[in-house]
Design an enzyme around this catalytic site. Structure first.
Site, PDB file in Angstrom:
ATOM      1  N   TYR A  55     -19.818   6.853  18.240  1.00 46.82           N
ATOM      2  CA  TYR A  55     -19.654   5.535  17.617  1.00 46.82           C
ATOM      3  C   TYR A  55     -20.664   5.359  16.498  1.00 46.82           C
ATOM      4  O   TYR A  55     -20.347   4.882  15.420  1.00 46.82           O
ATOM      5  CB  TYR A  55     -19.831   4.443  18.677  1.00 46.82           C
ATOM      6  CG  TYR A  55     -19.428   3.082  18.164  1.00 46.82           C
ATOM      7  CD1 TYR A  55     -18.107   2.666  18.246  1.00 46.82           C
ATOM      8  CD2 TYR A  55     -20.361   2.233  17.573  1.00 46.82           C
ATOM      9  CE1 TYR A  55     -17.718   1.437  17.752  1.00 46.82           C
ATOM     10  CE2 TYR A  55     -19.979   1.001  17.079  1.00 46.82           C
ATOM     11  CZ  TYR A  55     -18.663   0.599  17.168  1.00 46.82           C
ATOM     12  OH  TYR A  55     -18.277  -0.615  16.678  1.00 46.82           O
ATOM     13  N   PHE A  71      -3.364  -2.679  -9.727  1.00 43.19           N
ATOM     14  CA  PHE A  71      -2.560  -2.056  -8.695  1.00 43.19           C
ATOM     15  C   PHE A  71      -2.169  -3.180  -7.738  1.00 43.19           C
ATOM     16  O   PHE A  71      -2.881  -4.180  -7.646  1.00 43.19           O
ATOM     17  CB  PHE A  71      -3.349  -0.941  -7.980  1.00 43.19           C
ATOM     18  CG  PHE A  71      -2.539  -0.245  -6.931  1.00 43.19           C
ATOM     19  CD1 PHE A  71      -1.451   0.533  -7.294  1.00 43.19           C
ATOM     20  CD2 PHE A  71      -2.818  -0.407  -5.582  1.00 43.19           C
ATOM     21  CE1 PHE A  71      -0.664   1.141  -6.330  1.00 43.19           C
ATOM     22  CE2 PHE A  71      -2.038   0.204  -4.615  1.00 43.19           C
ATOM     23  CZ  PHE A  71      -0.959   0.984  -4.989  1.00 43.19           C
ATOM     24  N   THR A  72      -1.034  -3.031  -7.060  1.00 43.71           N
ATOM     25  CA  THR A  72      -0.515  -4.147  -6.232  1.00 43.71           C
ATOM     26  C   THR A  72      -1.581  -4.721  -5.296  1.00 43.71           C
ATOM     27  O   THR A  72      -1.835  -5.920  -5.300  1.00 43.71           O
ATOM     28  CB  THR A  72       0.687  -3.670  -5.379  1.00 43.71           C
ATOM     29  OG1 THR A  72       0.355  -2.409  -4.825  1.00 43.71           O
ATOM     30  CG2 THR A  72       1.939  -3.542  -6.219  1.00 43.71           C
ATOM     31  N   ASP A  88     -12.016   2.342  -9.596  1.00 45.83           N
ATOM     32  CA  ASP A  88     -11.066   2.686  -8.536  1.00 45.83           C
ATOM     33  C   ASP A  88     -10.733   4.167  -8.727  1.00 45.83           C
ATOM     34  O   ASP A  88     -10.002   4.536  -9.651  1.00 45.83           O
ATOM     35  CB  ASP A  88      -9.802   1.820  -8.633  1.00 45.83           C
ATOM     36  CG  ASP A  88      -8.757   2.181  -7.568  1.00 45.83           C
ATOM     37  OD1 ASP A  88      -8.911   3.228  -6.915  1.00 45.83           O
ATOM     38  OD2 ASP A  88      -7.788   1.411  -7.399  1.00 45.83           O
ATOM     39  N   LYS A 118      -5.171   9.460  -1.098  1.00 46.43           N
ATOM     40  CA  LYS A 118      -4.858  10.185  -2.332  1.00 46.43           C
ATOM     41  C   LYS A 118      -5.999  11.140  -2.674  1.00 46.43           C
ATOM     42  O   LYS A 118      -5.820  12.339  -2.689  1.00 46.43           O
ATOM     43  CB  LYS A 118      -4.642   9.207  -3.490  1.00 46.43           C
ATOM     44  CG  LYS A 118      -3.355   8.422  -3.387  1.00 46.43           C
ATOM     45  CD  LYS A 118      -3.600   6.989  -2.981  1.00 46.43           C
ATOM     46  CE  LYS A 118      -2.325   6.189  -2.852  1.00 46.43           C
ATOM     47  NZ  LYS A 118      -2.428   4.919  -3.536  1.00 46.43           N
ATOM     48  N   ARG A 160      10.429   0.958  -8.788  1.00 46.50           N
ATOM     49  CA  ARG A 160       9.314   0.220  -9.391  1.00 46.50           C
ATOM     50  C   ARG A 160       9.909  -0.623 -10.505  1.00 46.50           C
ATOM     51  O   ARG A 160       9.910  -0.230 -11.666  1.00 46.50           O
ATOM     52  CB  ARG A 160       8.256   1.190  -9.921  1.00 46.50           C
ATOM     53  CG  ARG A 160       7.377   1.795  -8.848  1.00 46.50           C
ATOM     54  CD  ARG A 160       6.325   0.809  -8.416  1.00 46.50           C
ATOM     55  NE  ARG A 160       5.713   1.148  -7.129  1.00 46.50           N
ATOM     56  CZ  ARG A 160       5.084   0.273  -6.365  1.00 46.50           C
ATOM     57  NH1 ARG A 160       5.000  -0.981  -6.725  1.00 46.50           N
ATOM     58  NH2 ARG A 160       4.538   0.625  -5.233  1.00 46.50           N
ATOM     59  N   PHE A 186      10.564  -5.713  -1.305  1.00 46.73           N
ATOM     60  CA  PHE A 186      10.880  -4.304  -1.570  1.00 46.73           C
ATOM     61  C   PHE A 186      10.626  -3.429  -0.349  1.00 46.73           C
ATOM     62  O   PHE A 186      11.232  -2.380  -0.188  1.00 46.73           O
ATOM     63  CB  PHE A 186      10.104  -3.787  -2.789  1.00 46.73           C
ATOM     64  CG  PHE A 186       8.618  -3.723  -2.602  1.00 46.73           C
ATOM     65  CD1 PHE A 186       7.844  -4.856  -2.768  1.00 46.73           C
ATOM     66  CD2 PHE A 186       7.999  -2.540  -2.257  1.00 46.73           C
ATOM     67  CE1 PHE A 186       6.462  -4.802  -2.597  1.00 46.73           C
ATOM     68  CE2 PHE A 186       6.619  -2.473  -2.080  1.00 46.73           C
ATOM     69  CZ  PHE A 186       5.859  -3.621  -2.248  1.00 46.73           C
TER      70      PHE A 186
HETATM   71  C1  LIG Z   1      -3.000   3.673  -3.297  1.00 48.63           C
HETATM   72  C2  LIG Z   1      -3.942   3.013  -4.167  1.00 48.63           C
HETATM   73  C3  LIG Z   1      -4.783   2.001  -3.698  1.00 48.63           C
HETATM   74  C4  LIG Z   1      -4.694   1.499  -2.276  1.00 48.63           C
HETATM   75  O1  LIG Z   1      -5.009   2.499  -1.359  1.00 48.63           O
HETATM   76  P1  LIG Z   1      -4.397   2.495   0.123  1.00 48.63           P
HETATM   77  O2  LIG Z   1      -5.096   3.622   0.782  1.00 48.63           O
HETATM   78  O3  LIG Z   1      -2.925   2.697   0.002  1.00 48.63           O
HETATM   79  O4  LIG Z   1      -4.710   1.192   0.725  1.00 48.63           O
HETATM   80  C5  LIG Z   1      -5.659   1.440  -4.585  1.00 48.63           C
HETATM   81  N1  LIG Z   1      -5.729   1.824  -5.862  1.00 48.63           N
HETATM   82  C6  LIG Z   1      -4.939   2.791  -6.352  1.00 48.63           C
HETATM   83  C7  LIG Z   1      -5.060   3.193  -7.776  1.00 48.63           C
HETATM   84  C8  LIG Z   1      -4.017   3.416  -5.533  1.00 48.63           C
HETATM   85  O5  LIG Z   1      -3.220   4.374  -6.040  1.00 48.63           O
END
Ligand SMILES: *Cc1c(COP(=O)(O)O)cnc(C)c1O
Length: 482
Positions: free
Chosen positions: A80, A132-133, A223, A266, A389, A455
């Site tokens: 932990y 980003f969303t 990011d 990613k 998209r 979506f």
């Molecule tokens: C996917 C993504 C996120 C969010 O990451 P998650 O692991 O899906 O929550 C944030 N910024 C960018 C540019 C992304 O491609």
């Protein structure tokens, strides 16, 4: 295209890895594909993977891991608090990004939740190259506002401009002068700008952003979720950076950032995420939120095995022969489609290949969701699952009117190291067939439309029997082929 030249002069992306673990794929007959997409309400998110041949929905959490990552997962030290594994990742972050403090989180949006709660107040403004969303949603949830100051070139579907993800420096200055420094929570730069087609910014642009932010005393937040692609493009497209190694470029970008956060779904081909900084003040401000929302500071909601995999994956990202695989496959696909006159976003970016559905299906009005219709049609034609998209991904306004999206895109993501070139050729072939028969494709209409995130969960029906006609044409052209 690859670093290896072919005697024939052909431009072929060459995989610099071999496949040692495989997963069997199913290509079900087109009649079953029609059934499956009908069961899924013409929404590719609702398809079952067993009915999918090539899953090009996303690059998130589906990138192939390396033998070294899998081996490291076996060594994970589960505890932990005070896990050795966490220390390994912390050291790797310090080594690569030069940041002393690392805070783990379960995925990218969790980092965004934490950073927005810490720095965004009602009335705050967060300038970005592009949203980003999830990054936008968290800023808005905390009462803030997003300002997109991408260069004009960034929103052009077809361009030769190598860095469409660049921020417009003059607009950035004007925005800060207009609102005043106090209103700006931070400036967010997104590497490999996701929603405009995986397009990069240049190191030079980042230096200029840094300079403006330093002049005004504003934080730069990077990011880095799609950093790997952006690194590759800086290395190959930016003259001034050609002599820098991938590691040196990474360090230069990190040195220009006050905070870096990433989705390890990613970056690093694993699952998880995290935030790093050199500021003790920021670290202390954010630490409690991590513990509250994610978990203790040495795991942050992640499996300890994934933490091992991220540490190895980040190191592998410093290898040009690793990060080139995605962009080169995408460039190959974009070039092949372009040769056949199929409308795609150019120049090729990272993340995936984006088909311009507005032009591909120019007979379908936006009210009938051309990008959604194209996603359903391509699944029927080839068992290839992409992501809409466009207007479907928008939300209706408060009066219930459709908000038409600027672009109608079908995104075909290229998970890293997952597909072979013949599979990519197959996808190109089925898209070409569909293009030939595009007049057969009709629109979609909602039968179940959730208010939020339609979506993801919404169900639609074809506006006519166009899908049956498409199946009949397929049989005519392909005989009993799958
Ligand atoms: C996917 C993504 C996120 C969010 O990451 P998650 O692991 O899906 O929550 C944030 N910024 C960018 C540019 C992304 O491609």
């Amino acid at each position: 295209m690859s670093n290896v030249k072919f005697f024939s002069g052909d431009s072929v992306p060459l995989e610099m890895h071999k496949v040692r673990i495989v997963q069997k794929l199913n290509l079900v007959p087109i009649e079953r594909r029609l059934e499956a997409i009908t069961e899924a309400g013409n929404n590719t998110f609702l398809l079952k993977n067993r009915d999918v041949f090539m899953d090009m929905l996303t690059d998130s959490g589906v990138n192939a891991m390396s033998d070294k990552q899998l081996a490291a997962m076996m060594e994970a030290d589960d505890s932990y608090a005070g896990s050795e594994t966490f220390t390994k990742l912390e050291n790797k972050i310090a080594d690569i990004f030069g940041k002393r403090f690392f805070l783990p989180a379960h995925q990218g949006r969790a980092c965004e939740n934490i950073l927005s709660q810490a720095f965004v107040k009602p009335g705050s403004i967060v300038p970005m190259n592009y949203h980003f969303t999830t990054s936008k949603a968290h800023v808005v949830l905390n009462g803030g506002m997003v300002e997109e100051i991408i260069i004009d070139e960034g929103l052009k579907v077809n361009s030769e401009y190598p860095f469409k993800g660049n921020m417009d420096i003059e607009k950035l200055k004007a925005l800060i002068e207009k609102h005043g420094t106090e209103k700006i929570a931070f400036v967010r730069l997104e590497a490999g700008t996701n929603l405009i087609g995986g397009q990069p910014f240049s190191l030079e642009n980042m230096r200029e952003v840094r300079k403006v932010c330093s002049d005004f005393g504003i934080m730069v937040v990077l990011d880095a979720s799609l950093l790997a692609d952006n690194l590759y493009f800086i290395k190959t497209r930016e003259e001034a950076s050609r002599d820098m190694s991938v590691r040196e470029i990474t360090r230069a970008m990190a040195d220009l950032s006050d905070i870096i956060y990433f989705s390890a779904r990613k970056l690093g081909c694993a699952r998880g995420g995290g935030i790093c900084t050199n500021s003790e003040e920021i670290y202390l401000k954010v630490r409690e939120l991590v513990t509250l929302y994610e978990g203790f500071l040495t795991y942050g909601g992640m499996s300890i095995r994934e933490i091992e995999a991220i540490a190895v994956g980040l190191e592998e990202t410093m290898d040009e022969n690793m990060i080139n695989q995605g962009p080169q496959f995408i460039a190959y696909m974009v070039d092949e489609l372009q040769k056949k006159g199929i409308p795609v976003i150019t120049p090729p970016g990272g993340l995936g290949c984006h088909i311009n559905a507005m032009e591909f299906l120019d007979h379908i009005p936006q009210s009938q969701y051309p990008a959604g219709a194209l996603a359903a049609a391509l699944y029927i034609a080839g068992g290839v699952r992409g992501m809409e998209r466009g207007t479907l991904s928008e939300q209706r306004d408060e009066q219930g009117n459709e908000v038409f999206s600027n672009m109608e895109l079908l995104r075909l993501a290229m998970p890293r190291r997952v597909f072979t070139l013949s599979q990519v050729k197959y996808a190109v072939d089925r898209i070409a067939w569909l293009y030939e028969n595009r007049r057969l494709v009709g629109g979609l209409t909602f039968v179940e439309e959730p208010k939020m995130l339609r979506f993801f969960f919404g169900r639609l029906a074809a506006t006519s029997d166009w899908q049956q006609k498409l199946v009949a044409k397929f049989r005519e052209d392909f005989g009993d082929s799958l």
